[in-house]
Design an enzyme around this catalytic site. Structure first.
Site, short mmCIF file in Angstrom:
data_model
loop_
_atom_site.label_atom_id
_atom_site.label_comp_id
_atom_site.label_asym_id
_atom_site.label_seq_id
_atom_site.Cartn_x
_atom_site.Cartn_y
_atom_site.Cartn_z
N ASP A 109 1.23 4.64 5.27
CA ASP A 109 2.13 3.97 4.58
C ASP A 109 2.76 4.95 3.77
O ASP A 109 2.09 5.21 2.62
CB ASP A 109 1.41 2.87 3.80
CG ASP A 109 2.35 2.06 3.09
OD1 ASP A 109 3.34 2.59 2.92
OD2 ASP A 109 1.99 0.79 2.62
N PHE A 113 -2.04 -0.59 -1.53
CA PHE A 113 -1.01 -1.85 -1.63
C PHE A 113 0.01 -1.66 -0.47
O PHE A 113 0.56 -0.59 -0.13
CB PHE A 113 -0.04 -1.66 -2.94
CG PHE A 113 0.79 -2.69 -3.16
CD1 PHE A 113 0.64 -3.98 -3.55
CD2 PHE A 113 2.20 -2.52 -2.48
CE1 PHE A 113 1.41 -5.12 -3.58
CE2 PHE A 113 3.14 -3.49 -2.56
CZ PHE A 113 2.59 -4.79 -3.05
N LYS A 172 11.25 1.80 0.56
CA LYS A 172 11.84 2.12 -0.72
C LYS A 172 12.79 3.35 -0.78
O LYS A 172 14.10 3.01 -0.80
CB LYS A 172 10.46 2.71 -1.64
CG LYS A 172 9.61 1.30 -1.83
CD LYS A 172 8.82 1.64 -3.15
CE LYS A 172 8.00 0.23 -3.56
NZ LYS A 172 6.79 -0.09 -2.89
C1 LIG Z 1 6.27 -1.13 -2.27
C2 LIG Z 1 5.27 -0.80 -1.31
C3 LIG Z 1 5.09 -1.71 -0.17
C4 LIG Z 1 5.96 -2.79 0.01
O1 LIG Z 1 7.31 -2.75 0.07
P1 LIG Z 1 8.12 -4.17 -0.10
O2 LIG Z 1 9.54 -3.39 0.38
O3 LIG Z 1 8.09 -4.36 -1.40
O4 LIG Z 1 7.90 -5.01 0.84
C5 LIG Z 1 4.42 -1.35 0.84
N1 LIG Z 1 3.44 -0.18 0.63
C6 LIG Z 1 3.52 0.43 -0.32
C7 LIG Z 1 2.59 1.86 -0.65
C8 LIG Z 1 4.42 0.22 -1.42
O5 LIG Z 1 4.54 1.10 -2.34
#
Ligand SMILES: *Cc1c(COP(=O)(O)O)cnc(C)c1O
Length: 409
Positions: free
Chosen positions: A221, A136, A250
């Site tokens: 990420d 994700f 986050k």
């Molecule tokens: C939540 C998340 C995103 C996206 O972040 P947003 O602030 O919602 O755009 C991208 N990568 C990972 C691993 C995430 O958990």
């Protein structure tokens, strides 16, 4: 106090229904606890989806936001502001030792990683990004194209070109996906939304070696697994490797919106004036929140705490496997924890929330817990009691496999 029914009406009339929201209106938070508009208190073991690492309304972070809001909120990135420089120095020192770019969200941070990789590779004919199935990376067009999940992409075609997918924890699959056009491999050290799946040590080491061999970039990420959650400042650090750049969001501002990328020194000056930007990126106010968040994580030793609390939470959960029907496995790292069921998890997750424990069903059959890193032992015990009781009362359902549901973010 506005009643839930009035809030429900506001949402149904005026807010686009792109989330499957629970009918609860929250009004206040403190530490690991949040209160709804009827006064019911919940243990927040979701932490706003891995955002509240230091807990709700931490007094030091609140004070830092208040003080900065009285001095200077925003002036744009046409000028220097001290807080952005200080935050960049902190993040650089904690991770890859190169330079930072600031934005406002996770998707935007991954966009910056993708643009960095493409710009870096432009003269070599390298533009493709290999990402993992079940990953994700966000909801913008480029980041949903990077996300290896059909349910996130469905209906938004055509996708952005230049993304190919490999199997997570399968090095041969990544090797097969790499071509002369590959600029970078993008990976989460622990897949979050995909079901709390840690990368295997050999996989992460192998990715680093593969990227070195091919002369391409390894991008991590760290949006969900970073900022101490897994028991190291960043998820990659548990693997003894260094990526070339990471994305953060986050937990970075403990709820104040901020995203960032950090690069290795060799990539620090790839993005030159005019190549990228963000009006709100790295405002003095957002950076004050993030600086205070880092100060709290360091001062209260919350990285170590995440590891210890993760153990305190995970081992009793593991002991429940075999005791409760339908609980197949417990997995995760630190305070990023997944309960894997042998069937759809939504029912049990809903029950846990009704019983006062916030959590989230993800990837169909996994219940995800992402509590604050400073969660107290007594709160962990209370959560374990609720989970035990919920399993006792819930005998599973014979419900068929769930329809593909929109992901959480
Ligand atoms: C939540 C998340 C995103 C996206 O972040 P947003 O602030 O919602 O755009 C991208 N990568 C990972 C691993 C995430 O958990």
């Amino acid at each position: 106090m506005t009643e839930n029914s009035e809030v429900a009406e506001l949402f149904s009339n005026y807010v686009i229904p792109n989330y499957a929201r629970k009918p609860i209106a929250f009004v206040r938070g403190k530490g690991t606890r949040v209160w709804d508009s009827s006064g019911k208190v919940y243990l927040d073991f979701l932490g706003g989806i891995a955002v509240q690492g230091a807990g709700h309304c931490h007094p030091e972070i609140t004070k830092a936001i208040q003080a900065q809001a009285e001095r200077l909120v925003h002036v744009s990135n046409l000028y220097w502001t001290e807080n952005q420089g200080l935050l960049a120095r902190e993040l650089s020192g904690l991770s890859l030792k190169g330079k930072c770019f600031f934005c406002n969200s996770g998707a935007e941070a991954n966009e910056a990683l993708i643009k960095l990789a493409r710009y870096w590779g432009r003269e070599k004919g390298k533009f493709e990004i290999v990402s993992m199935k079940n990953s994700f990376h966000g909801r913008t067009l480029a980041t949903l194209s990077a996300t290896g999940q059909a349910k996130v992409q469905a209906g938004f075609e055509p996708l952005a070109p230049g993304f190919v997918y490999a199997d997570f924890n399968n090095l041969a699959s990544v090797r097969d996906a790499v071509t002369e056009h590959t600029a970078a491999v993008l990976v989460e050290a622990v897949q979050g939304e995909g079901g709390v799946i840690p990368a295997q040590p050999d996989f992460m080491k192998g990715l680093r070696e593969l990227c070195d061999e091919k002369g391409i970039l390894l991008l991590c990420d760290e949006i969900q697994c970073g900022m101490g959650r897994t028991g190291s400042w960043f998820g990659f650090q548990a693997y003894g490797i260094e990526p070339d750049a990471i994305s953060l969001a986050k937990g970075l501002g403990n709820g104040f919106p901020i995203g960032a990328i950090v690069t290795k020194p060799g990539l620090s000056d790839v993005l030159q004036p005019g190549t990228h930007g963000s009006t709100f990126g790295g405002t003095p106010l957002a950076c004050a929140a993030a600086l205070a968040t880092i100060s709290v994580i360091r001062g209260e030793k919350l990285v170590e705490r995440a590891a210890a609390a993760g153990e305190k939470f995970q081992s009793p959960l593991k002991a429940m496997v075999g005791k409760h029907a339908h609980l197949a496995e417990v997995r995760g790292a630190g305070l990023m924890v997944g309960l894997v069921l042998d069937q759809p998890a939504k029912d049990l997750a809903d029950k846990l929330v009704d019983m006062g424990l916030l959590c989230l069903a993800t990837a169909g059959n996994v219940i995800r817990f992402l509590p604050p890193l400073n969660v107290k032992d007594s709160e962990i015990e209370d959560a374990l009691d609720i989970i035990n009781d919920a399993f006792d009362e819930w005998n599973g359902t014979a419900a068929p496999e769930e329809e593909a549901k929109p992901a959480d973010a």
